[in-house]
Motif scaffolding. Structure first.
Motif, short mmCIF file in Angstrom:
data_model
loop_
_atom_site.label_atom_id
_atom_site.label_comp_id
_atom_site.label_asym_id
_atom_site.label_seq_id
_atom_site.Cartn_x
_atom_site.Cartn_y
_atom_site.Cartn_z
N LEU A 1 119.62 51.11 12.60
CA LEU A 1 120.57 50.29 13.37
C LEU A 1 120.82 50.88 14.75
CD1 LEU A 1 122.59 47.98 13.62
CD2 LEU A 1 124.28 49.40 12.44
N ILE A 2 121.03 52.21 14.79
CA ILE A 2 121.25 52.87 16.09
C ILE A 2 120.03 52.67 17.00
CG2 ILE A 2 121.53 55.13 17.20
CD1 ILE A 2 123.21 55.95 14.75
N ASN A 3 118.85 52.76 16.39
CA ASN A 3 117.61 52.57 17.16
C ASN A 3 117.53 51.15 17.73
OD1 ASN A 3 114.93 53.30 18.05
ND2 ASN A 3 114.17 51.97 16.41
N VAL B 1 104.55 50.27 14.61
CA VAL B 1 105.09 51.62 14.83
C VAL B 1 106.40 51.80 14.06
CG1 VAL B 1 105.94 53.24 16.57
CG2 VAL B 1 104.02 51.73 17.10
N THR B 2 107.24 50.75 14.12
CA THR B 2 108.53 50.82 13.41
C THR B 2 108.33 51.00 11.92
OG1 THR B 2 109.48 49.37 15.10
CG2 THR B 2 110.71 49.60 13.04
N TYR C 1 114.83 45.04 8.64
CA TYR C 1 115.22 43.65 8.91
C TYR C 1 116.74 43.54 9.05
CZ TYR C 1 115.44 38.58 8.25
OH TYR C 1 115.69 37.24 8.42
N THR C 2 117.46 44.18 8.11
CA THR C 2 118.93 44.13 8.15
C THR C 2 119.47 44.81 9.40
OG1 THR C 2 118.92 44.25 5.74
CG2 THR C 2 121.03 44.59 6.81
N ALA C 3 118.85 45.93 9.79
CA ALA C 3 119.29 46.64 11.00
C ALA C 3 119.09 45.77 12.24
CB ALA C 3 118.52 47.95 11.15
N LYS C 4 117.98 45.02 12.27
CA LYS C 4 117.71 44.16 13.44
C LYS C 4 118.74 43.03 13.54
CE LYS C 4 112.78 44.92 14.18
NZ LYS C 4 113.00 45.28 15.59
N VAL C 5 119.02 42.36 12.41
CA VAL C 5 119.98 41.25 12.48
C VAL C 5 121.40 41.77 12.72
CG1 VAL C 5 118.56 39.66 11.13
CG2 VAL C 5 120.23 41.10 9.96
N THR C 6 121.69 42.99 12.22
CA THR C 6 123.01 43.58 12.49
C THR C 6 123.14 43.90 13.98
OG1 THR C 6 122.97 44.59 10.30
CG2 THR C 6 124.65 45.37 11.81
N ALA C 7 122.07 44.39 14.58
CA ALA C 7 122.08 44.69 16.02
C ALA C 7 122.31 43.41 16.83
CB ALA C 7 120.77 45.35 16.44
N ILE C 8 121.72 42.29 16.37
CA ILE C 8 121.96 41.01 17.05
C ILE C 8 123.43 40.61 16.93
CG2 ILE C 8 121.39 38.54 17.03
CD1 ILE C 8 118.59 39.38 15.96
#
Length: 250
Positions: A8-10, A92-93, A104-111
Motif C-alpha cells: 500500500l505504501i508503495n 516487476v511488482t 490488488y487490494t493495495a492498489k484499490v486502497t491507494a485509489i
C-alpha cells in the motif's frame, strides 16, 4: 498484514509522484476560485446573498463530484492497472513476495486514499474561501454536516473507481478503458434521465448521495438502501476485477 502495508505504501508513493494528482488538485482549486468569484459577482451585481460560508463548500462539491473527481479517479485507476500492464511494470511488482490479492487490494486502497485526499483538500480550501467572504453564517452543526457530506462522498466515487478497475482488467489499452468508461458513464447518466423510475439503482445517481445527508430530517431508509446498493456494486466490481487480475498472465 506487513506485506499488504508495504504494498500500500508503495502504491501511494507511486500515486504521489504522478502529475495527475497535482493536476486534479490545481483544477479543483481553480473551481473554488471561479465559484467564489461568481458568488461575489452575483452578490455585488444583483444584491443577492448567494451562498454562505458553509453552503459554498457544498456548492463546490455538487460541481466536482459529477465532473472533475470522476474524471481524475478514472485516470488514476487506469494508471494503477492499465498503465502498469502496458509498461510491464506489473511483472516487476509480482516478483515481490506479496500475493496477488494483497497487491490488488493495495492498489484499490491507494485509489480510495487518492479520492479521500482530494475530497478533504477540496473541503478545506472551499471552507476557507467561504469563511473568508462570508464568515457570519457559519455554525458548528453546519460545519460538521459539511465535513460529513465530503467524507461520505468517498463511497460512491470509490464504487465508480472499482467499476473502472474492472474495465481495466478486461481491456488492454488504457486509452480504450478511458473512452469506454466515459461512454458508459454518459450512457448511464442518459438512461437515468429518460428512465427516471430506475435512476435510484444507477451508480451515477448515487454520486449525489450526499444530498440525502443535508436534509433536516434524515431519510434513514433511503440512505440505508442506497448504501446497500453501493456496497453490492462495490463487492461485485471488486470480486470480478480481482478474478480477472488473478487469471491474467504478465
Amino acid at each position: 498484514m506487513a506485506a499488504y502495508k508495504a504494498a500500500l505504501i508503495n502504491e501511494i508513493e507511486k500515486l504521489y509522484k504522478k502529475k495527475k494528482a497535482l493536476v486534479a488538485l490545481i483544477i479543483s482549486l481553480v473551481v473554488i476560485v471561479l465559484g467564489q468569484l461568481a458568488v461575489v459577482g452575483v452578490r455585488t451585481g444583483f444584491g443577492v446573498r448567494g451562498t454562505g460560508s458553509v453552503e459554498f463548500p457544498v456548492l463546490v462539491l455538487s460541481v466536482v463530484v459529477n465532473t472533475i473527481l470522476p474524471l481524475f479517479t478514472a485516470l488514476v485507476a487506469i494508471d494503477c492497472f492499465s498503465g502498469e500492464f502496458s509498461h510491464n511494470l506489473m511483472r516487476v511488482t509480482l516478483t515481490r513476495p506479496v500475493s496477488r490479492l494483497k497487491i490488488y487490494t493495495a492498489k484499490v486502497t491507494a485509489i480510495a486514499v487518492f479520492i479521500l485526499a482530494n475530497l478533504l483538500i477540496l473541503m478545506v480550501f472551499s471552507m476557507l474561501a467561504g469563511f473568508l467572504f462570508n464568515a457570519n453564517s457559519a455554525t458548528l452543526t453546519a460545519v460538521a454536516r459539511t465535513v460529513l457530506v465530503y467524507v461520505i462522498s468517498l463511497f460512491p466515487l470509490f464504487t465508480l473507481a472499482l467499476g473502472i478497475v474492472f474495465l481495466a482488467n478486461i481491456l488492454k489499452s488504457g486509452t480504450s478503458v478511458f473512452f469506454v468508461a466515459i461512454i458508459v458513464f454518459l450512457a448511464i447518466k442518459a438512461f437515468g434521465i429518460f428512465f427516471s423510475e430506475y435512476s435510484s439503482l444507477l451508480v451515477t445517481t448515487q454520486l449525489d448521495w450526499y444530498n440525502l445527508w443535508l436534509a433536516n430530517s434524515l431519510p434513514l431508509a433511503k440512505i440505508g438502501r442506497e448504501f446497500c446498493l453501493m456496497l453490492g456494486y462495490a463487492l461485485m466490481f471488486f470480486a470480478a476485477g480481482f478474478y480477472l487480475f488473478d487469471k491474467k498472465e504478465f
